[in-house]
Design a protein around this motif. Structure first.
Motif, PDB file in Angstrom:
ATOM      1  N   UNK A 101      11.795  68.785  72.293  1.00  0.00           N
ATOM      2  CA  UNK A 101      12.691  68.086  72.016  1.00  0.00           C
ATOM      3  C   UNK A 101      13.869  68.068  72.907  1.00  0.00           C
ATOM      4  N   UNK A 102      14.423  66.975  73.006  1.00  0.00           N
ATOM      5  CA  UNK A 102      15.501  66.917  73.900  1.00  0.00           C
ATOM      6  C   UNK A 102      16.892  66.165  73.136  1.00  0.00           C
ATOM      7  N   UNK A 103      17.814  67.102  73.632  1.00  0.00           N
ATOM      8  CA  UNK A 103      19.262  66.798  72.837  1.00  0.00           C
ATOM      9  C   UNK A 103      19.934  66.353  74.269  1.00  0.00           C
ATOM     10  N   UNK A 104      20.796  65.109  73.534  1.00  0.00           N
ATOM     11  CA  UNK A 104      21.713  64.398  74.701  1.00  0.00           C
ATOM     12  C   UNK A 104      23.107  64.547  74.210  1.00  0.00           C
ATOM     13  N   UNK A 105      23.947  65.079  74.867  1.00  0.00           N
ATOM     14  CA  UNK A 105      25.368  65.216  74.388  1.00  0.00           C
ATOM     15  C   UNK A 105      26.305  64.110  75.623  1.00  0.00           C
ATOM     16  N   UNK A 106      27.222  63.495  74.829  1.00  0.00           N
ATOM     17  CA  UNK A 106      27.935  62.595  75.928  1.00  0.00           C
ATOM     18  C   UNK A 106      29.401  62.977  75.436  1.00  0.00           C
ATOM     19  N   UNK A 107      30.155  63.313  76.517  1.00  0.00           N
ATOM     20  CA  UNK A 107      31.642  63.552  76.247  1.00  0.00           C
ATOM     21  C   UNK A 107      32.707  62.579  77.484  1.00  0.00           C
ATOM     22  N   UNK A 108      33.829  62.629  77.071  1.00  0.00           N
ATOM     23  CA  UNK A 108      34.542  61.871  77.834  1.00  0.00           C
ATOM     24  C   UNK A 108      35.946  62.542  78.339  1.00  0.00           C
ATOM     25  N   UNK A 109      36.565  61.977  79.495  1.00  0.00           N
ATOM     26  CA  UNK A 109      37.691  62.954  80.090  1.00  0.00           C
ATOM     27  C   UNK A 109      38.608  62.043  80.836  1.00  0.00           C
ATOM     28  N   UNK A 110      39.934  62.490  81.087  1.00  0.00           N
ATOM     29  CA  UNK A 110      40.795  61.638  81.875  1.00  0.00           C
ATOM     30  C   UNK A 110      40.334  61.531  83.474  1.00  0.00           C
ATOM     31  N   UNK A 111      39.699  62.859  83.640  1.00  0.00           N
ATOM     32  CA  UNK A 111      39.164  62.913  85.036  1.00  0.00           C
ATOM     33  C   UNK A 111      37.511  63.315  84.851  1.00  0.00           C
ATOM     34  N   UNK A 112      36.874  63.178  85.951  1.00  0.00           N
ATOM     35  CA  UNK A 112      35.539  63.522  86.137  1.00  0.00           C
ATOM     36  C   UNK A 112      35.179  64.756  85.677  1.00  0.00           C
ATOM     37  N   UNK A 113      36.002  65.844  86.242  1.00  0.00           N
ATOM     38  CA  UNK A 113      35.984  67.249  86.255  1.00  0.00           C
ATOM     39  C   UNK A 113      36.117  67.583  84.878  1.00  0.00           C
ATOM     40  N   UNK A 114      37.226  66.894  84.255  1.00  0.00           N
ATOM     41  CA  UNK A 114      37.487  67.278  82.665  1.00  0.00           C
ATOM     42  C   UNK A 114      36.145  66.842  81.613  1.00  0.00           C
ATOM     43  N   UNK A 115      35.676  65.638  81.871  1.00  0.00           N
ATOM     44  CA  UNK A 115      34.387  65.225  81.228  1.00  0.00           C
ATOM     45  C   UNK A 115      33.189  66.065  81.306  1.00  0.00           C
ATOM     46  N   UNK A 116      33.130  66.484  82.521  1.00  0.00           N
ATOM     47  CA  UNK A 116      31.860  67.341  82.850  1.00  0.00           C
ATOM     48  C   UNK A 116      31.896  68.566  82.327  1.00  0.00           C
ATOM     49  N   UNK A 117      33.325  69.208  82.564  1.00  0.00           N
ATOM     50  CA  UNK A 117      33.417  70.720  81.791  1.00  0.00           C
ATOM     51  C   UNK A 117      33.094  70.373  80.094  1.00  0.00           C
ATOM     52  N   UNK A 118      33.784  69.293  79.571  1.00  0.00           N
ATOM     53  CA  UNK A 118      33.456  69.236  78.392  1.00  0.00           C
ATOM     54  C   UNK A 118      32.052  69.048  77.776  1.00  0.00           C
ATOM     55  N   UNK A 119      31.468  68.266  78.440  1.00  0.00           N
ATOM     56  CA  UNK A 119      29.905  68.293  78.408  1.00  0.00           C
ATOM     57  C   UNK A 119      29.178  69.641  78.442  1.00  0.00           C
ATOM     58  N   UNK A 120      29.714  70.424  79.533  1.00  0.00           N
ATOM     59  CA  UNK A 120      29.224  71.879  79.676  1.00  0.00           C
ATOM     60  C   UNK A 120      29.324  72.646  78.354  1.00  0.00           C
ATOM     61  N   UNK A 121      30.591  72.578  77.761  1.00  0.00           N
ATOM     62  CA  UNK A 121      30.769  73.146  76.444  1.00  0.00           C
ATOM     63  C   UNK A 121      30.007  72.931  75.211  1.00  0.00           C
ATOM     64  N   UNK A 122      29.620  71.546  75.288  1.00  0.00           N
ATOM     65  CA  UNK A 122      28.662  71.232  74.329  1.00  0.00           C
ATOM     66  C   UNK A 122      27.351  71.603  74.488  1.00  0.00           C
ATOM     67  N   UNK A 123      26.925  71.540  75.520  1.00  0.00           N
ATOM     68  CA  UNK A 123      25.656  71.889  75.848  1.00  0.00           C
ATOM     69  C   UNK A 123      25.625  73.514  75.396  1.00  0.00           C
ATOM     70  N   UNK A 124      26.439  74.228  75.700  1.00  0.00           N
ATOM     71  CA  UNK A 124      26.650  75.416  75.271  1.00  0.00           C
ATOM     72  C   UNK A 124      26.255  75.697  73.853  1.00  0.00           C
ATOM     73  N   UNK A 125      27.008  75.055  72.942  1.00  0.00           N
ATOM     74  CA  UNK A 125      26.759  74.886  71.349  1.00  0.00           C
ATOM     75  C   UNK A 125      25.380  74.462  71.256  1.00  0.00           C
ATOM     76  N   UNK A 126      24.969  73.418  71.952  1.00  0.00           N
ATOM     77  CA  UNK A 126      23.544  73.099  71.706  1.00  0.00           C
ATOM     78  C   UNK A 126      22.308  74.391  72.164  1.00  0.00           C
ATOM     79  N   UNK A 127      22.722  74.976  73.150  1.00  0.00           N
ATOM     80  CA  UNK A 127      21.856  76.176  73.499  1.00  0.00           C
ATOM     81  C   UNK A 127      22.035  77.333  72.543  1.00  0.00           C
TER      82      UNK A 127
END
Length: 239
Positions: A51-77
Motif C-alpha cells: 500500500x502506498x500513502x501520499x501526503x501533500x502539504x503547503x508552506x510559505x517557504x520550501x523548508x516549511x512545506x517540507x517540514x510539514x510533510x515530514x510531520x504528516x508522514x510521522x502520523x502515517x507511520x
C-alpha cells in the motif's frame, strides 16, 4: 473380344475391392489427432500485500512545506505501525517539490511565488494482509483531520505462484487426457501417445469470476483468489 471385356471387368472388380478394404485402414492411419483442452483451478489466499500513502502539504517557504510533510508522514507511520505491528516494511519514495506562482488581477501567473507544495509518500509492504485492508481505510480517515492524503492500494499477492503453477500444469494435463480418453472410447478408437501439448496463460481472478484475458489476469484487489490454467493436448488415435 468378349474374353477381353471379361478380363477387364475382373481387374476393375479387384481394384474396387482393394480400395474398399484399404479405405478404413487409411482413414485410421491418417486420422487427425484428438485435440482437447484440460482445465485446472485452485483457490488461493494472498500472503503478501503493499500500500502506498501520499501526503501533500503547503508552506510559505520550501523548508516549511517540507517540514510539514515530514510531520504528516510521522502520523502515517505511527498509524501503520499501530495497525500492522512489527510485520511491516516501509519505504519512502522520491519527494516532489513545487512552487506555485501568484496570479495577477487578470488571473495570469506572475514571477512571484505564492507558496510551496511538497508531496511525500511511503510504501508499506507486509504479510499481514488483513491488517493492510484495515490500514487503507484508516489512512483515508486522516483526511477528516485536515490532512491531505491519498492512498494507492492495497494490492494483494500470492508469493508461491511457481509451485502452484506446476501443480496446475499436472492437473490440467491429466484432465485433458481423461477427456481425450472419453472421446476415443466413445468413437470406438484406441487413444495413442501424446503428440503435442501447449500451456495457456495463468489467470488469477476474483472468486466466482468468469473474466479471462489472452495475456492473463492477475487480480490484486482481493485477498481470496482463484488460480486457473488451461492446457491444450493432442493425442494420436487408432494405434
Amino acid at each position: 473380344m468378349r474374353v477381353f471385356f471379361i478380363c477387364l471387368s475382373a481387374v476393375c472388380a479387384l481394384i474396387i475391392s482393394a480400395v474398399i478394404v484399404a479405405k478404413p485402414w487409411v482413414t485410421i492411419h491418417h486420422a487427425e489427432p484428438i485435440v482437447v483442452k484440460g482445465y485446472a483451478e485452485r483457490p488461493v489466499s494472498a500472503d503478501a500485500g503493499s500500500l502506498t500513502a501520499y501526503v501533500t502539504t503547503t508552506g510559505q517557504t520550501n523548508a516549511e512545506a517540507y517540514e510539514s510533510a515530514g510531520e504528516a508522514l510521522k502520523k502515517v507511520q505511527a498509524l501503520s505501525t499501530g495497525i500492522l505491528g512489527a510485520d511491516i516494511e516501509s519505504v519512502e519514495l522520491p519527494t516532489s517539490v513545487q512552487s506555485v506562482a501568484k496570479l495577477n488581477a487578470a488571473g495570469k501567473k506572475t514571477n512571484v511565488v505564492d507558496f510551496y507544495q511538497v508531496s511525500r509518500s511511503l510504501r508499506f509492504n507486509t504479510k499481514n494482509v488483513t491488517g493492510l485492508e484495515k490500514l487503507g481505510r484508516a489512512l483515508y480517515d486522516l483526511n477528516a483531520d485536515g490532512m491531505r492524503i491519498e492512498v494507492s492500494g492495497p494490492s494483494f499477492f500470492v508469493s508461491d505462484l511457481d509451485g502452484i503453477k506446476l501443480e496446475l500444469v499436472k492437473e490440467a494435463t491429466s484432465n485433458g487426457k481423461e477427456r481425450a480418453q472419453i472421446m476415443a472410447d466413445s468413437s470406438g478408437e484406441k487413444l495413442g501417445p501424446l503428440v503435442a501439448a501447449r500451456q495457456g496463460v495463468i489467470q488469477i481472478t476474483k472468486k466466482n469470476s468468469t473474466e479471462t484475458e489472452s495475456w492473463g489476469i492477475y487480480d490484486t484487489e482481493t485477498i481470496d483468489k482463484v488460480v486457473k490454467l488451461v492446457v491444450t493436448v493432442e493425442y494420436q488415435i487408432g494405434r
